[in-house]
Scaffold this motif. Sequence first.
Motif, PDB file in Angstrom:
ATOM      1  N   ARG A  19      46.023  66.892  23.683  1.00 28.14           N
ATOM      2  CA  ARG A  19      47.215  65.801  22.947  1.00 28.14           C
ATOM      3  C   ARG A  19      48.082  66.114  22.063  1.00 28.14           C
ATOM      4  N   ASN A  33      51.206  64.719  20.282  1.00 24.85           N
ATOM      5  CA  ASN A  33      52.027  63.227  19.919  1.00 24.85           C
ATOM      6  C   ASN A  33      50.865  62.627  19.986  1.00 24.85           C
ATOM      7  N   GLY A  34      49.513  62.045  19.833  1.00 24.37           N
ATOM      8  CA  GLY A  34      48.607  61.234  19.828  1.00 24.37           C
ATOM      9  C   GLY A  34      48.632  61.116  21.472  1.00 24.37           C
ATOM     10  N   LYS A  35      49.047  61.703  22.496  1.00 25.95           N
ATOM     11  CA  LYS A  35      49.104  60.826  23.856  1.00 25.95           C
ATOM     12  C   LYS A  35      48.489  61.984  24.512  1.00 25.95           C
ATOM     13  N   THR A  46      48.465  64.685  27.576  1.00 22.53           N
ATOM     14  CA  THR A  46      50.239  64.750  28.563  1.00 22.53           C
ATOM     15  C   THR A  46      49.407  66.358  28.965  1.00 22.53           C
TER      16      THR A  46
END
Length: 94
Positions: free
Chosen positions: A83, A85-87, A89
């Motif tokens: 994760r 920045n909340g995404k 990846t």
Amino acid sequence: MKNIAKITIAAAIALISATGAFAQEFTNGTVKKVDEKAKKVTLIHEELKSLEMPAMTMVFQVGDEALLEKLKVGAKVQFVAERVNGKLTVTQVK
């Protein structure tokens, strides 16, 4: 003297445990789709234990454009997803 030895052993065990927690685990997957413009990849993947996610097909952001060159449709890959920045990846590929 015995207390120093016990403290040293306890510190060594703690250090080894902490190092293991930061080890990045590669997961097997197959590239289904690559979107170079959006810097995204769709992967059919096994369970992502570090993210507590079952096996499935999903879209990931790709952290580094150089990784996109390693991702070709149909390719079997091993990757690390995190994760960022909340995404979700992909941060490493081999």
